[in-house]
Scaffold this active site. Sequence first.
Site, PDB file in Angstrom:
ATOM      1  N   GLU A   1     -10.173 -14.902  12.132  1.00 40.40           N
ATOM      2  CA  GLU A   1     -11.410 -13.750  11.447  1.00 40.40           C
ATOM      3  C   GLU A   1     -12.656 -14.496  12.036  1.00 40.40           C
ATOM      4  O   GLU A   1     -13.800 -13.345  12.653  1.00 40.40           O
ATOM      5  CB  GLU A   1     -11.735 -12.833  10.415  1.00 40.40           C
ATOM      6  CG  GLU A   1     -12.026 -11.782  10.174  1.00 40.40           C
ATOM      7  CD  GLU A   1     -12.853 -11.628   9.111  1.00 40.40           C
ATOM      8  OE1 GLU A   1     -12.320 -12.531   7.635  1.00 40.40           O
ATOM      9  OE2 GLU A   1     -14.175 -10.665   8.468  1.00 40.40           O
ATOM     10  N   ASP A   2     -12.676 -16.131  11.653  1.00 43.04           N
ATOM     11  CA  ASP A   2     -13.777 -16.350  12.109  1.00 43.04           C
ATOM     12  C   ASP A   2     -14.037 -17.139  12.898  1.00 43.04           C
ATOM     13  O   ASP A   2     -15.143 -17.853  13.315  1.00 43.04           O
ATOM     14  CB  ASP A   2     -14.665 -17.155  10.754  1.00 43.04           C
ATOM     15  CG  ASP A   2     -14.569 -16.108   9.760  1.00 43.04           C
ATOM     16  OD1 ASP A   2     -15.000 -15.064   9.545  1.00 43.04           O
ATOM     17  OD2 ASP A   2     -14.938 -17.058   8.751  1.00 43.04           O
TER      18      ASP A   2
END
Length: 738
Positions: free
Chosen positions: A89-90
């Site tokens: 996600e990051d």
Amino acid sequence: MVIDAAQEKKEIINRYRRLLRKAKPVLKEGDAKLIKKAFTMALEAHKDMRRKSGEPYIFHPLAVAQICVEEIGLGTTSIIAALLHDVVEDTDIELSEIKRLFGQKVARIIDGLTKVSGIFELDSSQQAENFRKMLLTLSEDVRVILIKLADRLHNMRTLDSMPRNKQLKIASETIYIYAPLAHRLGLYAIKSEMEDLYLRFTDREMYDTIARNIRDTQAARNKFIKQFVQPIREELDRLKIRYEIKGRPKSIYSIANKMRKQNIPFEEVYDLFAVRIILDAPPEQEKSLCWQVYSIVTDFYTPNPDRLRDWISTPKANGYESLHTTVMAKNGQWVEVQIRTFRMDEIAEKGYAAHWKYKESSATHESNLEKWLAKVRDMLEQNDHSALDFVNDFRSNLFSDEVFVFTPKGELKTLPYGATALDFAFEIHTQIGSRCIGAKVNNKLVPINYVLKNGDQVEILTSAKQKPHEDWLRFVVTSKARSKIKDTLKEDKKKLAEEGKEIIIRKLKQLRTEPTHLMLEQMREYFNAPTHFDLYYRVGKGFITTADIKRFTEYKPASPLKTKPHIPVADAKTIEQEITKIKNRYEDILLIGEDMDVVDYKLAKCCTPIPGDDVFGFVTVNEGIKIHRTTCPNATELLANHGHRIVKAKWTSQHEVAFLTGLKVRGTDRVGLINDVSKIISEELKVNMSSMSFHTDSGIFEGEIMLYVNDTRHLEQLINKLEKVEGVVKVSRFNSKE
Ligand code: MN
């Protein structure tokens, strides 16, 4: 901010080593290498990121992995997934790379975690849809949810550095969905820590007061517990039973709830703590040893027979096993004693994951979890619910306690609290539910709306002639029963409409009239039916008879083929008359008590209407139409601000359906009063009670009874009888259930 890079690096390595140390007992050949690979990857991926607190980001995945190992008891796959849970996600790392390096299983879990993360970011219907997705993933691999819970717990623990609005948002999500999920999975320690943290961030004053009070009373409590357990210890030692005794206060959150609900100060919360006796027993002796210790405890102290809970013979659906009793201490104080083995204790704290350690003896509980997941899957597959409905259903299933009941053959079934004989019938089979006419509970005949109690043995009585009624929707609580009943009603209605159409055509032919579309359209007008379908249905149901149809053709005998003349619009008055006519069509008045398949409505909990009350309907956003009394405390607000959502409603005759309402009984306390009151209710008037609570204070007695009545007349009759009981001063109806 000045950062000591060398110091930080040391700390990262320290935390990583701590994780490995804890994981060591579960590691297999080659596992440590994989974990190191995952750690290095996460460290590199997050190297330029920091948390809001200023700490290096890698502290977070390390902490989540640590919780997975230490507090949930998960293994290598989960540790790897936890370490990498935020990278897709990051950071730039892609799922395919994780799949290549760590395999399909880890990649799937991380994919699930990534998808789940946006759940609460959007508006509520979107949230609900995402939540549904999360649960679908959950049924694929329960580890997704366990790691998500660990992630959430660490975020709650580090909430201090977040801005206030974020704190409130995260804390409410936690109490709304994560704490109940943890509870359902049997993760008691995590559940209560989440609840405590929720309180800390939403009501700091309350939290601090209770925490301080617990600390201040610690010494006195320890002394009391020591004295209390002294004779038990001596006996256990004499019998050479190995054990451990803990006397832990209840969670701050649960104490706060008690204080709020009963409106009492800390000092008056009587069950502040429970004494836990944990025994060392081989699997085959667990049960008998626990009961032996129960017998020892109750030799010294008198137990309260109403408070005995045996979750050893029938564990809770989330796997919880324990024997609970409440006994009277020498100073007159009630003390809860929990008796269990070390295995049971670990499961109680860590939930299902702990079962994996006890594989040999835990076959039945594993299958309980399987059953739960199967139920979740069932619910998910019923697509006709809106996503929000689903979440509400699911949450109510999470919160409500369960009842355990048995089939005639002794098979155990777990149903949500409040489930009726009819729910049970649908639980067994749709066909049995649809044909249910009643039940035998413990060999006594009961109606289909009988509310099941723990330990009931239920035999369903069926009849081939029976079929689901609209009324049924009022007393089933499981989503399975609800949707099956609705399905059948829909189908029945279709069938009736088809029959109705045939009747009309046959009748018209008999009257030598052509059943043209125009003709049918005029007929629809004539009978004020909103749609053709509705017209057919009303004929099929017999609301419109063939005699009525004949009257219609006589009314328009000239030429049914000629177009209907337009209503001459003469003046404003005619138009208004027309509008009133339209407005007064029957569909604008909600008839409560029949045709529940036409409109889905529920009785409001705030004012618990019963037949005979003046009522109105209110169109809610998510829950269909809610029926309120016109005297409801919320009525003014609803009428004032949402006038356009008000629907007229009135009762139709009821066919022996009972409605829940509340009575407050006040009087002077005397021996036998409660008995007299309940006797009148259940024996003389044959009313079913759903709950009853009494308390007395310096000679004044006050009771609250929730019971089922047919209508206001029935209720008045009951009030009159109760007011004649000696000692009773006033009996009044009260609104809310809570
Ligand atoms: Mn995270």
